[in-house]
Scaffold this motif. Structure first.
Motif, mmCIF file in Angstrom:
data_model
loop_
_atom_site.group_PDB
_atom_site.id
_atom_site.type_symbol
_atom_site.label_atom_id
_atom_site.label_comp_id
_atom_site.label_asym_id
_atom_site.label_seq_id
_atom_site.Cartn_x
_atom_site.Cartn_y
_atom_site.Cartn_z
ATOM 1 N N LYS A 1 0.953 -1.239 0.133
ATOM 2 C CA LYS A 1 0.095 -0.012 -0.009
ATOM 3 C C LYS A 1 1.008 1.322 -0.074
ATOM 4 O O LYS A 1 1.926 1.430 0.456
ATOM 5 C CB LYS A 1 -0.847 -0.106 1.223
ATOM 6 N N THR A 2 0.426 2.297 -0.629
ATOM 7 C CA THR A 2 1.422 3.572 -0.733
ATOM 8 C C THR A 2 1.242 4.189 0.439
ATOM 9 O O THR A 2 0.047 4.484 1.037
ATOM 10 C CB THR A 2 0.604 4.437 -1.980
ATOM 11 N N ALA A 3 2.157 4.736 1.007
ATOM 12 C CA ALA A 3 2.351 5.427 2.245
ATOM 13 C C ALA A 3 3.318 6.531 2.101
ATOM 14 O O ALA A 3 4.307 6.176 1.605
ATOM 15 C CB ALA A 3 2.560 4.797 3.454
ATOM 16 N N ALA A 4 3.267 7.564 3.015
ATOM 17 C CA ALA A 4 3.988 8.757 3.139
ATOM 18 C C ALA A 4 5.496 8.351 3.836
ATOM 19 O O ALA A 4 5.287 7.463 4.786
ATOM 20 C CB ALA A 4 3.520 10.007 3.636
ATOM 21 N N VAL A 5 6.576 8.857 3.738
ATOM 22 C CA VAL A 5 7.557 8.678 4.487
ATOM 23 C C VAL A 5 7.436 8.992 5.775
ATOM 24 O O VAL A 5 6.859 10.165 6.204
ATOM 25 C CB VAL A 5 8.775 9.351 3.861
ATOM 26 N N ALA A 6 7.846 8.194 6.990
ATOM 27 C CA ALA A 6 7.553 8.470 8.258
ATOM 28 C C ALA A 6 8.687 8.166 9.022
ATOM 29 O O ALA A 6 9.554 7.223 8.634
ATOM 30 C CB ALA A 6 6.188 7.652 8.872
ATOM 31 N N ILE B 1 5.400 6.054 14.117
ATOM 32 C CA ILE B 1 4.649 5.225 13.797
ATOM 33 C C ILE B 1 3.830 4.340 14.687
ATOM 34 O O ILE B 1 4.744 3.845 15.639
ATOM 35 C CB ILE B 1 5.254 4.221 12.668
ATOM 36 N N GLU B 2 2.817 4.341 14.776
ATOM 37 C CA GLU B 2 1.870 3.481 15.885
ATOM 38 C C GLU B 2 2.248 2.086 15.783
ATOM 39 O O GLU B 2 1.809 1.465 14.937
ATOM 40 C CB GLU B 2 0.626 4.025 15.994
ATOM 41 N N ALA B 3 2.482 1.426 16.843
ATOM 42 C CA ALA B 3 2.736 -0.118 16.734
ATOM 43 C C ALA B 3 1.585 -0.623 17.342
ATOM 44 O O ALA B 3 1.385 -0.626 18.496
ATOM 45 C CB ALA B 3 3.948 -0.375 17.349
ATOM 46 N N THR B 4 0.918 -1.320 16.656
ATOM 47 C CA THR B 4 -0.232 -2.206 17.190
ATOM 48 C C THR B 4 -0.152 -3.754 17.034
ATOM 49 O O THR B 4 0.428 -4.067 15.889
ATOM 50 C CB THR B 4 -1.499 -1.631 16.338
#
Length: 459
Positions: free
Chosen positions: A54-59, A64-67
């Motif tokens: 999935k396309t995602a912006a650089v973070a 980043i929330e770890a779930t």
């Protein structure tokens, strides 16, 4: 509509050719052209695999929330242990094993348990008819099972059914029987297996359906098809065991959602596969009294401590004595015999030495060294080790006894099963002030000769 033509792509340089050639016209490598589908063949044109990532912006990693991933238990505890707690939404699992080992049986039982828990399940069979699957379910005692069954091997029809029914779990039995109309090669070929697995993986990620692929194995025991098949999926499980024995092991060698090398132990019964809650009982012989040449080892399989009996037989040999081991590395056995002679004064130069791990288990960790050496010495001297005796630890070439990982868990497992005496590396002994392990007398040692002295004192 005319069927799309296929192209042949070089696995070395990536160059393509409209027909198969023995030598790549671009890099001149031999036998590297493999049939593939043209990039615009599937719906979605050139980006037919875009749904895999999935396309995602650089973070930033810290932002980043770890779930934790949500898991659905399969209803079979041993299978859940290997998977890391259950199936994951959108996960792809590949399970391989010898013919007749019980892959289809286990998955049919798991799907029935999931369906009874209210989880929609689909069983796609390419090797059997629906009547044969129904017959097996009756034989396993799965009465009134509501698992949906599809007897189909064409990929496009399977994908259409998955899109229509949208099950939570789908089993494809097996990936080697599935073929795509986009390729002209036969089912089971490298190109078909790779292309079909990629499309099914894309479908799983896009829809959230957990897909379980059943894979064939080669004569050498490796999964048939391209190696990229194992890289594509989230989890790879191997079904192991002798078809003449009633016990089976399911081992995870890759798991993006759990621990690797975790094992589940099953017993094959008339009603299918049943989980074994205490697998240590399988690998321990039931001697009424201790016998020479037997030593119990606490080994680690994934996160599970297992007690395995190591048996050794030392007998007078000829001018060229034999060194044989079953379940342990033969080269390591030769090394341990040299260490035993050099540092403990136990010579087996003119003796045949046979070492066996009871129950058909394979032990690859070096923590078995101390137990193997004590079993060999016990057989050579004709003296049995004390009742309730266990040992573990790696032995170096200088004669030192090195610690084994997770030593406290091994000792607690041994105490739980009623063992009373342990010879372990000094670093694995409980520290001062820590809680003692009840009922277990622990003798820490630093060198192999020290371990021999301790055992002589116990006898």
């Amino acid at each position: 509509m005319a069927k799309e033509k296929t192209v042949y792509t070089c696995s070395e340089c990536g160059g393509s050719s409209p027909r198969w050639l023995g030598k790549c016209p671009h890099c001149e490598a031999w036998n590297t052209l493999v049939e593939t589908a043209p990039e615009g063949a599937a719906a979605g044109g050139r980006n037919r695999f875009a749904a895999l990532a999935k396309t995602a912006a650089v973070a930033v990693l810290a932002d980043i929330e770890a779930t934790e991933v949500a898991r659905t238990p399969t209803g079979i505890d041993e299978l859940d242990r290997v998977l890391g707690g259950g199936i994951v939404e959108g996960g792809v699992v590949l399970i391989g094993g010898d013919p007749g080992i019980g892959k289809s049986t286990l998955l049919l039982q798991a799907l029935d348990a999931l369906q009874r828990a209210g989880v929609a399940a689909l069983y796609v069979t390419g090797e059997e008819s629906g009547a044969q699957v129904a017959l097996r379910s009756r034989r396993l005692g799965l009465d009134n099972s509501r698992v949906q069954v599809l007897a189909e091997i064409q990929l496009e029809k399977i994908l259409g059914t998955l899109q229509t029914l949208q099950p939570a779990v789908a089993v494809i039995d097996s990936i080697q029987t599935v073929y795509s109309d986009q390729l002209t090669s036969a089912p089971g070929s490298v190109a078909q297996v790779r292309e079909c697995a990629a499309h099914l993986t894309r479908a799983a990620k896009a829809s959230g359906t957990c897909i379980v692929l059943v894979g064939h194995v080669t004569k050498e025991g490796a999964l048939a098809g391209p190696r990229v098949l194992e890289h594509m999926v989230d989890s790879v499980l191997y079904f192991e065991g002798d078809t003449h024995s009633s016990f089976r092991l399911v081992r995870a060698i890759k798991n993006r959602f759990g621990a690797v090398n975790e094992i589940g132990v099953f017993a094959m019964t008339e009603r299918g596969l049943k989980g074994v809650a205490n697998p240590s009982a399988i690998f321990l012989s039931q001697h009424s009294e201790p016998v020479p040449g037997s030593c119990v080892l606490v080994t680690l399989e994934g996160t599970r401590p297992l007690l395995v009996e190591i048996q050794a037989l030392v007998d007078s040999g000829g001018p060229s004595p034999r060194r044989l081991s079953v379940g342990l590395e033969r080269d390591r056995l030769a090394m341990l015999l040299a260490v035993l002679h050099r540092h403990a004064g136990v010579a087996c130069m003119d003796q045949d030495v046979f070492v066996n791990a009871v129950g058909g288990v394979r032990i690859s960790e070096p923590a078995a060294d101390l137990a193997v050496m004590l079993a060999i010495t016990s057989s050579l001297r004709g003296r049995a080790l004390p009742k309730g005796f266990i040992a573990f630890g790696e032995v170096g070439l200088a004669g030192e006894v090195r610690p084994a990982p997770r030593g406290q868990e091994r000792l607690r497992e041994a105490a739980k099963l009623g063992f009373s005496v342990a010879v372990v590396p000094k670093a694995n002994a409980p520290k001062k002030g820590s809680r003692e392990i009840e009922g277990l007398a622990i003798h820490p040692v630093e060198r192999i000769e020290e371990a021999m002295e301790v055992v002589r004192g116990l006898g």
